[in-house]
Design a protein around this motif. Structure first.
Motif, PDB file in Angstrom:
ATOM      1  N   ALA A  75     -14.310  42.494   0.580  1.00  0.00           N
ATOM      2  CA  ALA A  75     -14.984  43.593   1.272  1.00  0.00           C
ATOM      3  C   ALA A  75     -16.249  44.067   0.578  1.00  0.00           C
ATOM      4  O   ALA A  75     -17.096  44.706   1.198  1.00  0.00           O
ATOM      5  CB  ALA A  75     -14.027  44.778   1.428  1.00  0.00           C
ATOM      6  N   THR A  76     -16.393  43.784  -0.724  1.00  0.00           N
ATOM      7  CA  THR A  76     -17.540  44.308  -1.458  1.00  0.00           C
ATOM      8  C   THR A  76     -18.145  43.228  -2.338  1.00  0.00           C
ATOM      9  O   THR A  76     -17.444  42.306  -2.784  1.00  0.00           O
ATOM     10  CB  THR A  76     -17.135  45.512  -2.332  1.00  0.00           C
ATOM     11  OG1 THR A  76     -18.288  45.993  -3.042  1.00  0.00           O
ATOM     12  CG2 THR A  76     -16.061  45.147  -3.338  1.00  0.00           C
ATOM     13  N   THR A  77     -19.435  43.351  -2.604  1.00  0.00           N
ATOM     14  CA  THR A  77     -20.117  42.436  -3.524  1.00  0.00           C
ATOM     15  C   THR A  77     -20.122  42.981  -4.946  1.00  0.00           C
ATOM     16  O   THR A  77     -20.611  42.314  -5.862  1.00  0.00           O
ATOM     17  CB  THR A  77     -21.570  42.215  -3.086  1.00  0.00           C
ATOM     18  OG1 THR A  77     -22.277  43.474  -3.124  1.00  0.00           O
ATOM     19  CG2 THR A  77     -21.639  41.660  -1.675  1.00  0.00           C
ATOM     20  N   LEU A  78     -19.580  44.181  -5.152  1.00  0.00           N
ATOM     21  CA  LEU A  78     -19.616  44.808  -6.467  1.00  0.00           C
ATOM     22  C   LEU A  78     -18.550  44.230  -7.399  1.00  0.00           C
ATOM     23  O   LEU A  78     -17.492  43.782  -6.947  1.00  0.00           O
ATOM     24  CB  LEU A  78     -19.387  46.320  -6.334  1.00  0.00           C
ATOM     25  CG  LEU A  78     -20.389  47.107  -5.494  1.00  0.00           C
ATOM     26  CD1 LEU A  78     -20.037  48.595  -5.522  1.00  0.00           C
ATOM     27  CD2 LEU A  78     -21.808  46.896  -5.988  1.00  0.00           C
ATOM     28  N   PRO A  79     -18.778  44.260  -8.703  1.00  0.00           N
ATOM     29  CA  PRO A  79     -17.747  43.846  -9.657  1.00  0.00           C
ATOM     30  C   PRO A  79     -16.538  44.781  -9.578  1.00  0.00           C
ATOM     31  O   PRO A  79     -16.685  45.995  -9.437  1.00  0.00           O
ATOM     32  CB  PRO A  79     -18.436  43.979 -11.019  1.00  0.00           C
ATOM     33  CG  PRO A  79     -19.900  43.982 -10.735  1.00  0.00           C
ATOM     34  CD  PRO A  79     -20.046  44.613  -9.381  1.00  0.00           C
ATOM     35  N   LEU A  80     -15.358  44.203  -9.691  1.00  0.00           N
ATOM     36  CA  LEU A  80     -14.111  44.957  -9.652  1.00  0.00           C
ATOM     37  C   LEU A  80     -13.493  45.016 -11.043  1.00  0.00           C
ATOM     38  O   LEU A  80     -13.213  43.977 -11.657  1.00  0.00           O
ATOM     39  CB  LEU A  80     -13.109  44.308  -8.694  1.00  0.00           C
ATOM     40  CG  LEU A  80     -13.526  44.162  -7.225  1.00  0.00           C
ATOM     41  CD1 LEU A  80     -12.409  43.477  -6.435  1.00  0.00           C
ATOM     42  CD2 LEU A  80     -13.867  45.505  -6.617  1.00  0.00           C
ATOM     43  N   VAL A  81     -13.283  46.230 -11.539  1.00  0.00           N
ATOM     44  CA  VAL A  81     -12.575  46.452 -12.800  1.00  0.00           C
ATOM     45  C   VAL A  81     -11.145  46.815 -12.422  1.00  0.00           C
ATOM     46  O   VAL A  81     -10.902  47.867 -11.818  1.00  0.00           O
ATOM     47  CB  VAL A  81     -13.228  47.582 -13.614  1.00  0.00           C
ATOM     48  CG1 VAL A  81     -12.461  47.814 -14.914  1.00  0.00           C
ATOM     49  CG2 VAL A  81     -14.697  47.255 -13.903  1.00  0.00           C
ATOM     50  N   VAL A  82     -10.191  45.959 -12.762  1.00  0.00           N
ATOM     51  CA  VAL A  82      -8.835  46.078 -12.231  1.00  0.00           C
ATOM     52  C   VAL A  82      -7.887  46.632 -13.288  1.00  0.00           C
ATOM     53  O   VAL A  82      -7.742  46.074 -14.377  1.00  0.00           O
ATOM     54  CB  VAL A  82      -8.318  44.715 -11.730  1.00  0.00           C
ATOM     55  CG1 VAL A  82      -6.901  44.865 -11.170  1.00  0.00           C
ATOM     56  CG2 VAL A  82      -9.263  44.162 -10.662  1.00  0.00           C
ATOM     57  N   ASP A  83      -7.224  47.715 -12.933  1.00  0.00           N
ATOM     58  CA  ASP A  83      -6.209  48.343 -13.764  1.00  0.00           C
ATOM     59  C   ASP A  83      -4.904  47.568 -13.607  1.00  0.00           C
ATOM     60  O   ASP A  83      -4.247  47.651 -12.563  1.00  0.00           O
ATOM     61  CB  ASP A  83      -6.048  49.800 -13.317  1.00  0.00           C
ATOM     62  CG  ASP A  83      -4.910  50.528 -14.005  1.00  0.00           C
ATOM     63  OD1 ASP A  83      -4.357  49.994 -14.988  1.00  0.00           O
ATOM     64  OD2 ASP A  83      -4.580  51.643 -13.559  1.00  0.00           O
ATOM     65  N   ALA A  84      -4.540  46.816 -14.645  1.00  0.00           N
ATOM     66  CA  ALA A  84      -3.324  45.998 -14.593  1.00  0.00           C
ATOM     67  C   ALA A  84      -2.178  46.622 -15.375  1.00  0.00           C
ATOM     68  O   ALA A  84      -1.244  45.916 -15.792  1.00  0.00           O
ATOM     69  CB  ALA A  84      -3.619  44.585 -15.108  1.00  0.00           C
TER      70      ALA A  84
END
Length: 297
Positions: A75-84
């Protein structure tokens, strides 16, 4: 450019901390991008709250999180910082977590040193694993990534359990183990926030939780302290819940929405947000040619 590389450049540009809004789903990620932000934080608490209506108590599973990350990456071209969270198990589990989330589209993966089941960093009663166990998880995360630019964020909740000194010692150990960004959760004063950055070299996250334990400082104040990221993990979600309540209270009170236009985005804005014009173009591009005779069965 890969989103991993984009994120590293954002972290290294030296023009103040990256303001990182959280999003619990793909639609919110689109709103974050539309608002002009440069990266999105996939909040584990936000996903648990919105998708499961559950608190941030370690109840979210890896497949559930990976599914959300994949949808948001589309849905987005932005970088995703994922809380794991804690990495969903021991060091070997962390390796699998990193591989799965990297395939789903993560540009950064955050793991923390709480014992399972984890709790929100601003809840009481947290427990932490040993420094050795956590550094093993960090090394496993670094070794598991396929893209060397994938950012590993290491969070410690030791401050609430063992104090600021122990938290700083852990953060330094995490950096030595290979973490790219350090995240000391829930300092309670500006002085503690300053000490963290002063004593532990590296990139640091400041978690700005409205109503939480940490003072909410401006971007300029965080820049002065030396923080690289100003995280607003669930600001958008909380604002959205207030918006839903407001418009539903109007509907309950009046029995219709004829005077509620100002409480909602317009029909046109909604369709634009979900990229309907783009799909209209695709629909025309791939529409069947009515003048072509169908093949005989």
């Amino acid at each position: 450019m890969r989103t991993t590389t984009m994120l590293r450049q954002l972290l290294d540009r030296g023009s103040g901390p990256l303001v990182l809004p959280g999003a619990p789903n793909a639609l919110t990620a689109r709103v974050v991008e539309e608002a002009g932000f440069e990266a999105v934080y996939v909040s584990g608490a936000g996903v648990a709250n919105t998708q499961l209506a559950l608190p941030d108590l370690g109840l979210l599973t890896l497949p559930e999180l990976a599914g959300q990350v994949a949808a948001m990456s589309d849905a987005t071209t932005l970088p995703l910082v994922v809380d794991a969270d804690t990495g969903f198990g021991n060091a070997m589990n962390v390796g699998r977590t990193v591989r799965m989330l990297e395939r789903a589209g993560a540009a950064a993966i955050q793991i923390e040193d709480q014992a399972s089941p984890k709790k929100c960093g601003h809840f009481s009663g947290k427990e932490i694993v040993s420094t050795g166990e956590m550094t093993g998880k960090i090394r496993a995360a670094v070794d598991a990534r396929v893209d060397d630019d994938l950012v590993v964020v290491a969070r410690t909740d030791a401050l609430a359990v063992k104090g600021i000194g122990a938290a700083c010692e852990r953060a330094a150990a995490f950096a030595e183990a290979g973490a790219d960004v350090l995240f000391v959760e829930a300092p309670t004063t500006r002085e503690e926030m300053a000490r963290i950055v002063r004593e532990v070299p590296g990139r640091h996250v400041a978690n700005m939780v409205e109503g939480g334990l940490t003072p909410v400082l401006s971007r300029e104040e965080l820049d002065d302290l030396g923080y690289s990221v100003a995280l607003y993990a669930n600001t958008a979600m909380r604002g959205a819940v207030l918006g839903m309540r407001t418009v539903l209270e109007h509907l309950a009170r009046h029995g219709d929405t004829r005077d509620a236009a100002g409480l909602m985005i317009s029909w046109e804005e909604r369709q634009s947000l979900v990229r309907k014009p783009h799909f209209d173009v695709l629909d025309k591009l791939y529409a069947p040619d009515d003048g072509t005779e169908e093949a005989a069965s």
